[in-house]
Design an enzyme around this catalytic site. Structure first.
Site, PDB file in Angstrom:
ATOM      1  N   HIS A  38      -0.996   1.335  -1.392  1.00  0.00           N
ATOM      2  CA  HIS A  38      -1.648   0.732  -2.661  1.00  0.00           C
ATOM      3  C   HIS A  38      -0.908   0.945  -3.887  1.00  0.00           C
ATOM      4  O   HIS A  38      -1.276   0.121  -5.088  1.00  0.00           O
ATOM      5  CB  HIS A  38      -3.030   1.200  -2.863  1.00  0.00           C
ATOM      6  CG  HIS A  38      -3.945   0.807  -1.594  1.00  0.00           C
ATOM      7  ND1 HIS A  38      -4.141  -0.428  -1.148  1.00  0.00           N
ATOM      8  CD2 HIS A  38      -4.630   1.718  -0.720  1.00  0.00           C
ATOM      9  CE1 HIS A  38      -4.957  -0.325  -0.215  1.00  0.00           C
ATOM     10  NE2 HIS A  38      -5.259   0.714   0.040  1.00  0.00           N
TER      11      HIS A  38
ATOM     12  N   ASP B 240      -2.360  -0.299   8.294  1.00  0.00           N
ATOM     13  CA  ASP B 240      -3.624   0.314   7.585  1.00  0.00           C
ATOM     14  C   ASP B 240      -4.449  -0.779   7.469  1.00  0.00           C
ATOM     15  O   ASP B 240      -4.203  -2.113   7.310  1.00  0.00           O
ATOM     16  CB  ASP B 240      -3.122   0.885   6.122  1.00  0.00           C
ATOM     17  CG  ASP B 240      -4.357   1.358   5.778  1.00  0.00           C
ATOM     18  OD1 ASP B 240      -4.093   2.784   5.601  1.00  0.00           O
ATOM     19  OD2 ASP B 240      -5.240   0.854   4.968  1.00  0.00           O
TER      20      ASP B 240
ATOM     21  N   HIS C 122      -6.415  -1.757   5.148  1.00  0.00           N
ATOM     22  CA  HIS C 122      -6.406  -2.370   3.823  1.00  0.00           C
ATOM     23  C   HIS C 122      -5.157  -2.844   3.549  1.00  0.00           C
ATOM     24  O   HIS C 122      -4.008  -2.379   3.936  1.00  0.00           O
ATOM     25  CB  HIS C 122      -6.849  -1.148   2.713  1.00  0.00           C
ATOM     26  CG  HIS C 122      -8.109  -0.387   2.904  1.00  0.00           C
ATOM     27  ND1 HIS C 122      -8.006   0.843   3.538  1.00  0.00           N
ATOM     28  CD2 HIS C 122      -9.302  -0.481   2.452  1.00  0.00           C
ATOM     29  CE1 HIS C 122      -9.561   1.250   3.585  1.00  0.00           C
ATOM     30  NE2 HIS C 122      -9.956   0.416   2.861  1.00  0.00           N
TER      31      HIS C 122
ATOM     32  N   ASP D 155      -7.181   4.228   9.673  1.00  0.00           N
ATOM     33  CA  ASP D 155      -8.488   3.608   9.274  1.00  0.00           C
ATOM     34  C   ASP D 155      -8.908   2.357   9.947  1.00  0.00           C
ATOM     35  O   ASP D 155     -10.063   1.892   9.898  1.00  0.00           O
ATOM     36  CB  ASP D 155      -8.726   3.567   7.755  1.00  0.00           C
ATOM     37  CG  ASP D 155      -7.661   3.014   7.029  1.00  0.00           C
ATOM     38  OD1 ASP D 155      -6.528   2.473   7.683  1.00  0.00           O
ATOM     39  OD2 ASP D 155      -7.411   3.064   5.854  1.00  0.00           O
TER      40      ASP D 155
HETATM   41  C1  SP5 Z   1      -4.679   4.291   1.663  1.00  0.00           C
HETATM   42  C2  SP5 Z   1      -6.123   3.865   1.938  1.00  0.00           C
HETATM   43  O1  SP5 Z   1      -6.462   3.722   2.771  1.00  0.00           O
HETATM   44  N1  SP5 Z   1      -6.915   3.757   0.810  1.00  0.00           N
HETATM   45  C3  SP5 Z   1      -8.239   3.214   0.840  1.00  0.00           C
HETATM   46  C4  SP5 Z   1      -8.994   3.158  -0.321  1.00  0.00           C
HETATM   47  C5  SP5 Z   1     -10.255   2.437  -0.414  1.00  0.00           C
HETATM   48  N2  SP5 Z   1     -10.959   2.663  -1.517  1.00  0.00           N
HETATM   49  C6  SP5 Z   1     -12.025   1.813  -1.567  1.00  0.00           C
HETATM   50  C7  SP5 Z   1     -13.335   2.946  -1.109  1.00  0.00           C
HETATM   51  C8  SP5 Z   1     -14.596   1.959  -1.142  1.00  0.00           C
HETATM   52  C9  SP5 Z   1     -15.622   2.574  -0.322  1.00  0.00           C
HETATM   53  N3  SP5 Z   1     -16.600   1.949   0.007  1.00  0.00           N
HETATM   54  C10 SP5 Z   1     -17.653   2.736   0.848  1.00  0.00           C
HETATM   55  C11 SP5 Z   1     -18.077   2.336   2.157  1.00  0.00           C
HETATM   56  C12 SP5 Z   1     -18.621   3.705   2.805  1.00  0.00           C
HETATM   57  N4  SP5 Z   1     -19.160   3.028   4.019  1.00  0.00           N
HETATM   58 ZN    ZN Z   2      -6.414   2.122   4.092  1.00  0.00          ZN
END
Ligand code: SP5
Ligand code: ZN
Length: 349
Positions: free
Chosen positions: A166, A200, A202, A289
């Site tokens: 990211h 990943d 994301h 993930d």
């Molecule tokens: C490297 C990587 O996987 N980074 C991911 C960053 C995601 N950050 C956003 C978190 C949003 C959290 N949402 C809560 C959902 C709980 N079920």
């Molecule tokens: Zn991720």
């Protein structure tokens, strides 16, 4: 398989993160992620764990701007010297921005607290005392892997923490500070073209952004449709590169509930694109993930699914550097990572 790992990641352990809406929760991206993976790897006779070498700052500055790297390096200490104030009522020991620069608010501020906002795009990239050292060691893990790949095509796993995909040229985000896959790709470019495949959960927005105009690094990312999930602002299928890089980026967006079969089908299209590009090296940004039980994901990938994904990618038979990205289902992280790696491990003996 060579596994490159440094204990320095332990220096980066922020006490909490802040969700949209303001809730303060324990930091998802924890040091025990590495312990679980290391523990699982130590039981495998194909895994050899070794520390990174020191490649200096030059290959990092080939990807990230000097002012951003300087902020990562000095920001926390400079802020501490000023009293560590961010203007809140809570006493925190981490540097975290609260004012962010969207469209046309581009002036780099003098205030360190404001720079914390200027150099990140979300609330999950706080800087603590050891963040820079940890991120730097993580980058050197990827560089060590890349350098091994130059003389030996056997697959290498850079067990990076914090993750990287990211992070852009001059910003942190999504637990990422330095973009290790991008740094390794830039380093390898002197020896030939590189494809980065990001699996990943994301979208790999940082990697996409860094190589968006480059026809020498093919970047492909399979991820949750950003219209429903983080990082929201990038990672859509109509983003295919710019200038000379048009046609050298591709996003594959997937719906909630994506299972092994559906995932493997889309993966095949990405692998076809890589075969057509025929790179000298492959870098796999590996996020665990995508697992069915991951607290941040909504796919339905199983542990055997990880092995199948690894098998398909290994079938490209390219010199491959696997770089650790996300994955937050702590209990399953070791077995899922080993399942994917074993597809490559078998090949290298
Ligand atoms: C490297 C990587 O996987 N980074 C991911 C960053 C995601 N950050 C956003 C978190 C949003 C959290 N949402 C809560 C959902 C709980 N079920
Ligand atoms: Zn991720």
């Amino acid at each position: 398989m060579q596994i490159i790992y440094s204990d320095a990641h332990r220096l980066h352990h922020p006490p909490f993160e802040i969700l949209a809406g303001g809730d303060r929760i324990p930091f998802f991206e924890t040091p025990d992620r590495m312990d679980i993976i290391l523990g699982a790897l130590q039981e495998k006779d194909w895994a050899t764990i070794r520390p990174p070498g020191d490649f200096g700052l030059e290959p990092i500055l080939a990807v990230h701007s000097a002012d951003y790297v300087e902020y990562l390096k000095q920001g926390y200490a400079a802020w501490q010297k000023l009293g560590g104030e961010l203007g809140g009522t809570h006493n925190t020991t981490m540097l975290l921005g609260g004012t962010f620069p969207p469209r046309r608010l581009n002036r780099r501020p003098q205030s360190i607290a404001a720079q914390a906002g200027y150099y990140s795009f979300d609330l999950c990239c706080p800087i603590v005392a050891g963040t820079y050292e940890a991120a730097l060691a993580s980058a050197h893990c990827a560089l060590t892997g890349a350098s091994l790949l130059q003389s030996d095509p056997s697959p290498v796993f850079a067990l990076c923490r914090p993750p990287g995909h990211h992070a852009g040229r001059d910003f942190a985000g999504g637990y990422c500070y330095l973009n290790h896959a991008a740094i390794a790709a830039q380093f390898l470019l002197t020896a030939g073209t590189v494809a980065i495949l990001d699996i990943d959960f994301h979208a790999g927005n940082g990697t996409q952004d860094i190589f968006y105009a480059s026809p020498d690094v093919l970047t492909l990312s399979l991820h949750a449709d950003p219209s429903r999930d983080y990082p929201y602002y990038l990672g859509y299928p109509d983003e295919t590169g710019e200038g000379a890089g048009i046609g050298f980026h591709q996003n594959f967006t997937l719906p909630a509930g994506t299972d092994d079969l559906a995932y493997l089908q889309v993966l095949e299209s990405a692998l076809d694109r890589i075969r057509r590009f025929s790179p000298r090296f492959l870098i796999l940004s590996f996020g665990a993930d995508i697992f069915a039980e991951d607290p941040l994901g909504d796919f339905s990938i199983t542990t055997p699914g990880f092995r199948a994904i690894g098998d398909r990618i290994a079938s490209l038979q390219l010199p491959t550097l696997i770089v650790m990205e996300g994955g937050y289902s702590i209990e399953a992280l070791g077995r899922n990572t080993c399942a994917l790696l074993s597809a490559f491990g078998d090949r290298s003996g």
